[in-house]
Design a protein around this motif. Structure first.
Motif, PDB file in Angstrom:
ATOM      1  N   SER A 131     -11.631  29.444 -51.787  1.00 20.72           N
ATOM      2  CA  SER A 131     -10.829  29.834 -50.620  1.00 20.72           C
ATOM      3  C   SER A 131     -11.517  30.936 -49.827  1.00 20.72           C
ATOM      4  CB  SER A 131      -9.420  30.265 -51.053  1.00 20.72           C
ATOM      5  OG  SER A 131      -9.464  31.391 -51.906  1.00 20.72           O
ATOM      6  N   ASP A 132     -12.137  31.877 -50.526  1.00 26.43           N
ATOM      7  CA  ASP A 132     -12.870  32.932 -49.824  1.00 26.43           C
ATOM      8  C   ASP A 132     -13.992  32.350 -48.974  1.00 26.43           C
ATOM      9  OD1 ASP A 132     -11.271  34.895 -50.892  1.00 26.43           O
ATOM     10  OD2 ASP A 132     -12.732  35.589 -52.387  1.00 26.43           O
ATOM     11  N   SER A 133     -14.694  31.359 -49.530  1.00 24.24           N
ATOM     12  CA  SER A 133     -15.821  30.774 -48.791  1.00 24.24           C
ATOM     13  C   SER A 133     -15.355  30.023 -47.556  1.00 24.24           C
ATOM     14  CB  SER A 133     -16.630  29.850 -49.707  1.00 24.24           C
ATOM     15  OG  SER A 133     -15.903  28.669 -50.026  1.00 24.24           O
ATOM     16  N   VAL A 134     -14.199  29.376 -47.640  1.00 18.39           N
ATOM     17  CA  VAL A 134     -13.673  28.645 -46.484  1.00 18.39           C
ATOM     18  C   VAL A 134     -13.162  29.617 -45.432  1.00 18.39           C
ATOM     19  CG1 VAL A 134     -11.910  27.024 -45.679  1.00 18.39           C
ATOM     20  CG2 VAL A 134     -13.094  26.596 -47.836  1.00 18.39           C
ATOM     21  N   ILE A 135     -12.377  30.603 -45.861  1.00 18.30           N
ATOM     22  CA  ILE A 135     -11.779  31.562 -44.924  1.00 18.30           C
ATOM     23  C   ILE A 135     -12.860  32.391 -44.230  1.00 18.30           C
ATOM     24  CG2 ILE A 135     -10.300  33.607 -44.759  1.00 18.30           C
ATOM     25  CD1 ILE A 135      -8.679  32.384 -47.127  1.00 18.30           C
ATOM     26  N   GLN A 136     -13.884  32.781 -44.985  1.00 16.88           N
ATOM     27  CA  GLN A 136     -14.948  33.613 -44.418  1.00 16.88           C
ATOM     28  C   GLN A 136     -15.968  32.821 -43.607  1.00 16.88           C
ATOM     29  OE1 GLN A 136     -16.434  35.619 -47.902  1.00 16.88           O
ATOM     30  NE2 GLN A 136     -14.470  36.651 -48.281  1.00 16.88           N
ATOM     31  N   GLY A 137     -15.865  31.481 -43.670  1.00 17.94           N
ATOM     32  CA  GLY A 137     -16.724  30.644 -42.838  1.00 17.94           C
ATOM     33  C   GLY A 137     -18.022  30.203 -43.463  1.00 17.94           C
ATOM     34  N   SER A 138     -18.251  30.538 -44.734  1.00 18.46           N
ATOM     35  CA  SER A 138     -19.515  30.152 -45.363  1.00 18.46           C
ATOM     36  C   SER A 138     -19.513  28.712 -45.866  1.00 18.46           C
ATOM     37  CB  SER A 138     -19.853  31.117 -46.503  1.00 18.46           C
ATOM     38  OG  SER A 138     -18.825  31.123 -47.488  1.00 18.46           O
ATOM     39  N   TRP A 139     -18.319  28.132 -46.071  1.00 19.04           N
ATOM     40  CA  TRP A 139     -18.265  26.702 -46.417  1.00 19.04           C
ATOM     41  C   TRP A 139     -18.364  25.907 -45.116  1.00 19.04           C
ATOM     42  CZ3 TRP A 139     -17.912  24.418 -51.272  1.00 19.04           C
ATOM     43  CH2 TRP A 139     -17.804  23.016 -51.258  1.00 19.04           C
ATOM     44  N   LYS A 140     -19.374  25.040 -45.052  1.00 16.08           N
ATOM     45  CA  LYS A 140     -19.646  24.294 -43.823  1.00 16.08           C
ATOM     46  C   LYS A 140     -19.316  22.815 -43.984  1.00 16.08           C
ATOM     47  CE  LYS A 140     -21.746  28.045 -42.192  1.00 16.08           C
ATOM     48  NZ  LYS A 140     -21.190  28.907 -41.129  1.00 16.08           N
ATOM     49  N   GLY A 141     -18.931  22.207 -42.864  1.00 19.39           N
ATOM     50  CA  GLY A 141     -18.748  20.767 -42.820  1.00 19.39           C
ATOM     51  C   GLY A 141     -20.081  20.051 -42.680  1.00 19.39           C
ATOM     52  N   TYR A 142     -20.055  18.745 -42.502  1.00 22.24           N
ATOM     53  CA  TYR A 142     -21.287  17.947 -42.565  1.00 22.24           C
ATOM     54  C   TYR A 142     -22.226  18.199 -41.383  1.00 22.24           C
ATOM     55  CZ  TYR A 142     -19.549  14.523 -39.114  1.00 22.24           C
ATOM     56  OH  TYR A 142     -19.092  13.900 -37.979  1.00 22.24           O
ATOM     57  N   THR A 143     -21.741  18.809 -40.310  1.00 27.04           N
ATOM     58  CA  THR A 143     -22.629  19.152 -39.188  1.00 27.04           C
ATOM     59  C   THR A 143     -22.989  20.630 -39.172  1.00 27.04           C
ATOM     60  OG1 THR A 143     -20.734  19.496 -37.709  1.00 27.04           O
ATOM     61  CG2 THR A 143     -21.711  17.280 -37.756  1.00 27.04           C
ATOM     62  N   GLY A 144     -22.649  21.340 -40.232  1.00 27.49           N
ATOM     63  CA  GLY A 144     -23.015  22.742 -40.332  1.00 27.49           C
ATOM     64  C   GLY A 144     -22.048  23.703 -39.690  1.00 27.49           C
ATOM     65  N   LYS A 145     -20.875  23.209 -39.282  1.00 25.21           N
ATOM     66  CA  LYS A 145     -19.869  24.075 -38.666  1.00 25.21           C
ATOM     67  C   LYS A 145     -18.873  24.580 -39.714  1.00 25.21           C
ATOM     68  CE  LYS A 145     -20.064  21.705 -34.186  1.00 25.21           C
ATOM     69  NZ  LYS A 145     -19.301  20.931 -33.179  1.00 25.21           N
ATOM     70  N   SER A 146     -18.343  25.779 -39.482  1.00 27.43           N
ATOM     71  CA  SER A 146     -17.334  26.333 -40.390  1.00 27.43           C
ATOM     72  C   SER A 146     -16.024  25.569 -40.268  1.00 27.43           C
ATOM     73  CB  SER A 146     -17.103  27.819 -40.073  1.00 27.43           C
ATOM     74  OG  SER A 146     -18.273  28.565 -40.298  1.00 27.43           O
ATOM     75  N   ILE A 147     -15.196  25.720 -41.274  1.00 26.74           N
ATOM     76  CA  ILE A 147     -13.934  24.985 -41.343  1.00 26.74           C
ATOM     77  C   ILE A 147     -12.866  25.682 -40.505  1.00 26.74           C
ATOM     78  CG2 ILE A 147     -12.125  24.126 -42.893  1.00 26.74           C
ATOM     79  CD1 ILE A 147     -14.949  22.773 -43.140  1.00 26.74           C
ATOM     80  N   SER A 148     -12.123  24.868 -39.737  1.00 31.36           N
ATOM     81  CA  SER A 148     -11.027  25.397 -38.923  1.00 31.36           C
ATOM     82  C   SER A 148      -9.678  24.809 -39.314  1.00 31.36           C
ATOM     83  CB  SER A 148     -11.283  25.110 -37.440  1.00 31.36           C
ATOM     84  OG  SER A 148     -11.329  23.698 -37.206  1.00 31.36           O
TER      85      SER A 148
END
Length: 544
Positions: A131-148
Motif C-alpha cells: 500500500s505504501d508503494s502504491v500511495i507513494q507512487g513507486s508502484w507503476k502500471g504497464y506504461t510506467g505511470k503511477s497508480i491513480s
C-alpha cells in the motif's frame, strides 16, 4: 458453546410474566420515577462513544431478567470460546477469529496447533509495504505511470465492508480513487471502466474461495479487457491482485504469488474487513489509519471480553434487541446514522445481522419456535425524517431504532451541525414522549372540526430508541463501533441457540442458479422447473 433452548430457561419464563406486567408501561412515567435514568441507563466507552439506552421500554427488573437469561445461556463462556479459537462454527468445523486480526496484545493464538498471529503479522507487513508503494507512487502500471485508481472486485462482505469503511472515512482518504465492482449485472463493470484508465488502475479480486461466481465472472471480464488493451499477459502482474484463502485458485487464474494477499478459513466474509480483504481500505486511507481502525476494534474486543455483563455494551444492546423481537414481537430494527459519511452503514449491517442470525435451525438441528434476526434497514438522517419517519411516529408497527451521531463534524459549515444535532435529539425525544400534552392543550371541546384536525396530529410516543453519540467519526471510533455491532450480533446468536457464522441459505441460491444457467443453452428446458420458472424462461428465450 452450550446448546440451550432459550424458551425453556427459567429466566425466559420470568421474562414472559414480566412482559405482561410492563408491556404498556409509559416512558414518560419511567423518566418521572427515576430522575437519574440517563445516568443509570447509559455507558461511556473510552471517552469516545456514549451509548444511551434510557429511552427503552425497560425497567431495572427487565435488565436483571435479561442478564439472567444471558447467564443461563452461558454467554460469557461463549465469548471466551470465540476468543480462544474454539471451533464454534460447528457446521463448517471452523474457528471464528476475526478478533485475532486486530489483536496486538497476545502474540500467540493457536488454531490446529498453528500460531496464527505469526501469519497475521506477516500479512499485515506485506499489506503495508504494498500500500505504501502504491500511495507513494513507486508502484507503476504497464506504461510506467503511477497508480491513480483502485477497483475492488468482490461481493457480499468483500464489497459491503470495504465500501462502508472507505465511505465512512472519506475525511481521511488520500488521492487514490476507489471503485467497487460487485454486481453480476454487466452495467456495474461497464460503468466503472468508463471512469478508469488501465495504465493507472489496479484490480483487487476479493473472494475467500476465489470461486464466487459474480466475482470471478467480473474478474475474467476485466482480465480479458486488460489483455485486449495490452496484448501481453505479463502486464497482468502489475495490475491484478488476489485477496483470498484459496491460493491455488488465484494462481490458476493467472495472478502471481507475490500479488496474492491471504486470509484464512476462520475469517467469515462479512467479518473480513480487518484482513487483506480490506486492502482497498488501506489504499484509501493509508496503513496508519488502518491500524487505528484495528486499534478501535481491539479496544471494543477487550471491553466485550473482560467487562462484566451488566456494563458490557454489546451484551446490553443485544439483550434489549432480543427483548423487543422475542417479547414485543417486533420484526425490524432501523439504523439511523446522522452523518452523511455513514450512508452505507445500514446496508453493511443488513448483511452482518441477517446473514449471521437469519436462521430457522437451532444448534441442536431442530426448527426454532422463536424469532431470530430482525430485519435491518435504515438511512441517513435527516433524509430519513422526510421519508419513513412518518411511520415511526404514527404507524401501527413498533420499530426499535439506533440513532448514531458524531459530536464533532468533519465539515462544520455555518450552523449545519447544530441543526443536525437538534434533529437527532428532537427525533429520539419525540419518538419517546410523543405529543399527547400538546394535543390536549390544543383541543377545543366546543369545536368538533378543530378537535378532529388536531387528532390527526397525535403521536403517541413510547417508541424505543438507542442513542449512540460518537465524539468524532475517526478510524479508531469507527473500528470500535463496527466491533460493537459484531459482538451484539454474536451475543444474540448465542442466546437464540443458532450458528451465526455460516450462511447455507446463500449457498442454496447458488446451486439453483447453476442448474438454471446450465439449461439456458439448451433448446428445451428440463421438466424439473415449476410452471412459473418455465414460463419466464420461455419468455426470455422469445425476447432474446
Amino acid at each position: 458453546m452450550k446448546n440451550i433452548n432459550p424458551t425453556k430457561t427459567f429466566s425466559w419464563k420470568q421474562l414472559t410474566d414480566h412482559f405482561y406486567d410492563v408491556k404498556n408501561i409509559c416512558m414518560n412515567d419511567l423518566f418521572n420515577i427515576d430522575q437519574n435514568r440517563f445516568h443509570n441507563y447509559s455507558i461511556l466507552f473510552q471517552d469516545n462513544i456514549l451509548v444511551d439506552f434510557s429511552k427503552n421500554r425497560i425497567t431495572n427488573q427487565t435488565l436483571q431478567l435479561l442478564l439472567m437469561l444471558a447467564k443461563e445461556c452461558f454467554v460469557s463462556d461463549a465469548i471466551q470460546s470465540m476468543f480462544l479459537g474454539h471451533k464454534i462454527n460447528k457446521t463448517e468445523n471452523r474457528s471464528v477469529l476475526h478478533v485475532a486480526l486486530r489483536n496486538q496484545l497476545n502474540n500467540s493464538i493457536f488454531v490446529d496447533n498453528v500460531n496464527i498471529m505469526i501469519n497475521i503479522q506477516k500479512e499485515l507487513k506485506k499489506i503495508k509495504n504494498f500500500s505504501d508503494s502504491v500511495i507513494q507512487g513507486s508502484w507503476k502500471g504497464y506504461t510506467g505511470k503511477s497508480i491513480s485508481d483502485v477497483v475492488n472486485v468482490g461481493i457480499g462482505g468483500s464489497y459491503l465492508g470495504p465500501y462502508m469503511v472507505t465511505e465512512s472515512l472519506k475525511a481521511y482518504k488520500n488521492h487514490l480513487k476507489i471503485h467497487f465492482v460487485s454486481n453480476i449485472d454487466g452495467t456495474n463493470v461497464t460503468e466503472i471502466l468508463k471512469k478508469v484508465n488501465l495504465e493507472t488502475t489496479i484490480f483487487l479480486i476479493a473472494s475467500k474461495s476465489f470461486s464466487t461466481d459474480e466475482t470471478i465472472s467480473n474478474a475474467n471480464y476485466l482480465k480479458n479487457w486488460c489483455l485486449f488493451h495490452t496484448n501481453y499477459a505479463k502486464y497482468l502482474d502489475l495490475h491484478f491482485f488476489a485477496l483470498c484463502e484459496n491460493v491455488t485458485a488465484a494462481l490458476n487464474f493467472g495472478i502471481v504469488s507475490r500479488n496474492i494477499f491471504k486470509f484464512w478459513d476462520w475469517v467469515g466474509g462479512r467479518y473480513s474487513i480487518w484482513s487483506s480483504a480490506g486492502l482497498s481500505i488501506v489504499l484509501s486511507i493509508g496503513f496508519k489509519n488502518f491500524e487505528l481502525l484495528l486499534c478501535g476494534a481491539r479496544m471494543m474486543d477487550q471491553h466485550f471480553l473482560n467487562q462484566e455483563l451488566s456494563q458490557n455494551i454489546p451484551v446490553i444492546l443485544a439483550l434489549i434487541s432480543l427483548w423487543y423481537t422475542s417479547f414485543f414481537g417486533t420484526e425490524t430494527e432501523a439504523i439511523l446514522p446522522y452523518d452523511e459519511y455513514m450512508h452505507a452503514f445500514p446496508e453493511y449491517l443488513q448483511q452482518s445481522y441477517m446473514e449471521s442470525n437469519g436462521k430457522s435451525i437451532d444448534r441442536n438441528g431442530n426448527l426454532v419456535t422463536w424469532k431470530t434476526s430482525p430485519i435491518i434497514w435504515g438511512q441517513c438522517g435527516t433524509n430519513s425524517q422526510h421519508s419513513f419517519f412518518q411511520l415511526l411516529h404514527q404507524g401501527t408497527t413498533l420499530i426499535p431504532c439506533d440513532f448514531i451521531f458524531p459530536a464533532i463534524s468533519h465539515n462544520p459549515i455555518n450552523d449545519h451541525h447544530e441543526k443536525l444535532l437538534s434533529n437527532f435529539l428532537a427525533q429520539t425525544r419525540a419518538l419517546a414522549f410523543g405529543n399527547e400534552k400538546i394535543i390536549n392543550n390544543n383541543m377545543n371541546s366546543n369545536s368538533l372540526n378543530c378537535s378532529s384536525r388536531v387528532s390527526y396530529k397525535y403521536c403517541p410516543g413510547n417508541k424505543p430508541t438507542n442513542s449512540i453519540m460518537l465524539k468524532k467519526l475517526t478510524p479508531c471510533v469507527l473500528g470500535s463501533l463496527i466491533s460493537l455491532y459484531e459482538h451484539k450480533i454474536f451475543v444474540q446468536g448465542v442466546i437464540l441457540n443458532i450458528f451465526s457464522f455460516d450462511q447455507w441459505g446463500v449457498e442454496l441460491g447458488k446451486l439453483v442458479t447453476n442448474d438454471i444457467l446450465g439449461d439456458l443453452s439448451k433448446e428445451k428446458f428440463s421438466n424439473q422447473y415449476d410452471s412459473s420458472t418455465r414460463g419466464l424462461l420461455n419468455s426470455y428465450k422469445q425476447w432474446m
